[in-house]
Design a protein around this motif. Structure first.
Motif, PDB file in Angstrom:
ATOM      1  N   GLY A  89      30.080  42.121  33.024  1.00 44.77           N
ATOM      2  CA  GLY A  89      29.145  42.430  34.109  1.00 44.77           C
ATOM      3  C   GLY A  89      28.818  43.913  34.039  1.00 44.77           C
TER       4      GLY A  89
ATOM      5  N   THR B 244      32.863  47.901  34.875  1.00 42.87           N
ATOM      6  CA  THR B 244      33.571  48.914  35.677  1.00 42.87           C
ATOM      7  C   THR B 244      35.043  48.551  35.883  1.00 42.87           C
ATOM      8  OG1 THR B 244      33.123  47.842  37.806  1.00 42.87           O
ATOM      9  CG2 THR B 244      31.452  49.385  36.985  1.00 42.87           C
ATOM     10  N   GLY B 245      35.473  47.425  35.324  1.00 42.78           N
ATOM     11  CA  GLY B 245      36.858  46.978  35.521  1.00 42.78           C
ATOM     12  C   GLY B 245      37.845  47.985  34.957  1.00 42.78           C
ATOM     13  N   PHE B 246      39.043  47.986  35.527  1.00 44.06           N
ATOM     14  CA  PHE B 246      40.044  48.993  35.160  1.00 44.06           C
ATOM     15  C   PHE B 246      41.061  48.500  34.138  1.00 44.06           C
ATOM     16  CE2 PHE B 246      39.424  51.250  39.449  1.00 44.06           C
ATOM     17  CZ  PHE B 246      38.678  52.256  38.863  1.00 44.06           C
TER      18      PHE B 246
ATOM     19  N   ALA C 294      25.018  35.728  38.728  1.00 47.54           N
ATOM     20  CA  ALA C 294      26.203  36.565  38.469  1.00 47.54           C
ATOM     21  C   ALA C 294      25.875  38.023  38.176  1.00 47.54           C
ATOM     22  CB  ALA C 294      26.968  35.978  37.292  1.00 47.54           C
TER      23      ALA C 294
ATOM     24  N   GLY D  57      34.105  51.241  45.512  1.00 47.84           N
ATOM     25  CA  GLY D  57      33.522  52.465  44.964  1.00 47.84           C
ATOM     26  C   GLY D  57      32.527  52.236  43.839  1.00 47.84           C
ATOM     27  N   ALA D  58      32.687  51.130  43.106  1.00 51.58           N
ATOM     28  CA  ALA D  58      31.816  50.870  41.957  1.00 51.58           C
ATOM     29  C   ALA D  58      30.608  50.024  42.346  1.00 51.58           C
ATOM     30  CB  ALA D  58      32.611  50.155  40.865  1.00 51.58           C
TER      31      ALA D  58
ATOM     32  N   GLY E 295      38.773  45.927  47.537  1.00 52.99           N
ATOM     33  CA  GLY E 295      37.946  46.948  48.153  1.00 52.99           C
ATOM     34  C   GLY E 295      38.391  47.265  49.562  1.00 52.99           C
TER      35      GLY E 295
ATOM     36  N   GLY F  79      36.075  30.334  31.992  1.00 54.11           N
ATOM     37  CA  GLY F  79      34.685  29.906  32.079  1.00 54.11           C
ATOM     38  C   GLY F  79      33.807  31.119  32.354  1.00 54.11           C
ATOM     39  N   ILE F  80      32.509  30.927  32.192  1.00 54.07           N
ATOM     40  CA  ILE F  80      31.577  32.035  32.470  1.00 54.07           C
ATOM     41  C   ILE F  80      30.860  31.730  33.778  1.00 54.07           C
ATOM     42  CG2 ILE F  80      29.562  33.290  31.624  1.00 54.07           C
ATOM     43  CD1 ILE F  80      30.591  32.415  28.779  1.00 54.07           C
TER      44      ILE F  80
END
Ligand code: FAD
Ligand code: 2HG
Ligand code: ZN
Length: 472
Positions: A70, A73-75, A112, A135-136, A152, A205-206
């Motif tokens: 996506g 921004t994932g950590f 999505a 924040g993202a 969040g 899955g997507i």
């Protein structure tokens, strides 16, 4: 063979949506923290669910792994490919249509690739609230939020992304389309497939679309910063707010002196308005559906009670929206200040509220004794028991070298403490590739085996985000 496959991707998506040149692929290959970089055969940009399904079928028949992505921004490196150059990135940013806002049902049906902030703004125009906030939000996407079950700052009142989701549309590892797009608040028809995909970080899955809950927009929000001396008083303060304000309490965030000092170093304009750099600064938000007067008075009464009970030593109530925003900016900039300072070790943990005091006091003492000079950048969603107990190298040392030498021991210290307090090693950021081994070590053998069984059943070819969350 690879060129033939790329041609087939192009036949499904159109040439311009199959990126194969190094320069075009580069923005998709490194995560936000710049901790993980990989290589990809191609970056694919589908527009429709049918295109996603066709791409998955092509990948399955050619045994090509797919990395769903996506906003990246994932950590935990979940959306970053490995170094083989054989995986494809499937970025869903072109799937950004809002299909419907159903005011009577208080739901939004959307794709999505919608950016979180755009969704918040779209529904706000209809006086509705989509409460997920982080924040993202200017770049993360609903599919990513669902895939990581993001938390969040509003979880205290509205829950995690999982709690906000009613229906999903998912493309399976076989390239089938599961239509689970019901906007129902009750649906007890066997195993909950929706909840299986939420939080699975693209390994099962997507996610291509979702039905999400909406809420009435509050009439008034009041934000305050208060100073506390210790965690015991902070928990007592939280309990006081829960008792007096109950569901009006929508935010309860904690920032330590050390985390705000780092903020001020990099963003001097964001100085703490509370006097004397208190040990703990707490950001509290109340949201009301009655009137501005009602919530302001309630806030004042609770703060008076907190002063009288010696729970707080100072308080500043935001006098207008721009001051309230500046309080939130101060809170949200800690992550950015840490990024400016250099590489750091993140700990996204949850502890039961009743053990938080013990956890912080003990772990701080052990950390400082074992790693002299270390900076503990501890902040987070205290109302959820969620600490971002981040560790920065001592001043004057090279953070990369410090992390290399101490990372293992630091995580071991923190995770041992987390287990002692019956907490979780991942509160809201997920597992990705960063915590693959930690999950195996801390989830429990039976739970870990069950997770592997689920992965094998849904994705026997192991083509969806392999070696993320669990390895099979
Ligand atoms: P990505 O990073 O692109 O992907 C994340 C994972 O989901 C990957 O495993 C990926 O493969 C998978 N994925 C993505 N889209 C799909 C899809 N459509 N279908 C299946 N799998 C998919 N997180 C919090 O929980 N709380 C916070 O307060 C918070 N604050 C943040 C602040 C900042 C400044 C930053 C940079 C990040 C923050 N995050 C926070 C982390 C991050 O924003 C969230 O994890 C967010 O949900 C990720 O969304 P994304 O679209 O960027 O996903
Ligand atoms: C937040 O709460 C995010 O601000 C980021 O989850 C936490 O930087 C972090 O570790
Ligand atoms: Zn957080």
């Amino acid at each position: 063979m690879m060129q033939g496959l790329i041609d087939q991707f192009a036949a499904v998506l159109g040439n311009q949506y199959v990126l194969t040149e190094d320069q075009e692929k580069a923005p998709y290959l490194t995560d936000w923290r710049k901790r993980f970089t990989g290589k990809a055969l191609a970056v694919l940009l589908p527009k429709t669910t049918k295109e996603v399904a066709s791409i998955v079928k092509l990948c399955a028949s050619n045994n090509i792994a797919i990395i769903p992505q996506g906003g990246h921004t994932g950590f935990c490196g979940g959306a970053t490919p490995d170094n083989t150059g054989k995986q494809v990135i499937l970025n869903l940013k072109r799937m950004n249509q809002i299909r419907e806002i159903d005011v009577a049902n208080q739901t939004i049906t959307l794709e999505a690739g919608c950016i979180l902030q755009a969704v918040q703004e779209k529904v706000a125009a209809q006086d509705l609230l989509f409460p997920l906030s982080l924040g993202a939000e200017g770049s993360c996407m609903i599919g990513g939020n669902l895939a990581t079950n993001a938390g969040g700052t509003n979880v205290l009142r509205y829950g995690n992304t999982r709690d906000l989701c009613l229906g999903l549309e998912v493309v399976t590892a076989q390239g089938d389309i599961w239509n689970g797009m019901k906007g129902l608040r009750k649906d007890n028809t066997g195993y909950d497939l929706r909840d299986l995909f939420i939080g699975s970080e693209g390994t099962l899955g997507i996610i291509t679309a979702a039905v999400m809950k909406l809420y009435p927009m509050p009439i008034s929000q009041w934000t305050t910063l208060v100073a506390t001396d210790n965690i015991a008083a902070t928990i007592a303060l939280l309990n006081l707010f829960q008792k007096r304000a109950n569901s009006l309490l929508t935010g309860f965030e904690m920032m330590t002196q050390e985390s705000l000092a780092l903020n001020e170093k990099h963003f001097p304009q964001m100085a703490n308005p509370l006097k004397g750099n208190p040990p703990f600064t707490i950001l509290i938000e109340l949201s009301d559906h009655e009137s501005e007067e009602h919530v302001r008075q309630l806030l004042e009464v609770i703060l008076e009670e907190a002063f009288a009970g010696n729970l707080i030593s100072d308080a500043v109530i935001a006098s207008n929206l721009s001051q309230a925003n500046s309080f939130w900016h101060m809170r949200e900039h800690i992550t950015l200040a840490q990024a400016q300072e250099g590489a750091n070790l993140k700990n996204d943990i949850t502890i039961p509220l009743s053990s938080l005091d013990r956890f912080i006091n003990e772990t701080d003492a052990m950390m400082r004794a074992s790693f002299p000079g270390v900076r503990i950048i501890n902040f987070g969603h205290l109302g959820d028991g969620n600490l971002h107990y981040n560790i920065a190298a001592p001043l004057g040392t090279d953070p990369k070298i410090f992390n290399q030498n101490n990372e293992k021991a630091i995580y071991e210290l923190v995770y041992t403490q987390v287990e002692r307090c019956q907490g979780s090693i991942s509160a809201e950021h997920g597992i990705g590739q960063l915590k693959l081994d930690d999950l195996r070590a801390h989830k429990g053998v039976v739970a870990h085996e069950l997770m592997k069984t689920i992965k094998k059943a849904l994705d026997p070819q192991n083509i969806l985000n392999p070696h993320k969350v669990v390895s099979i």
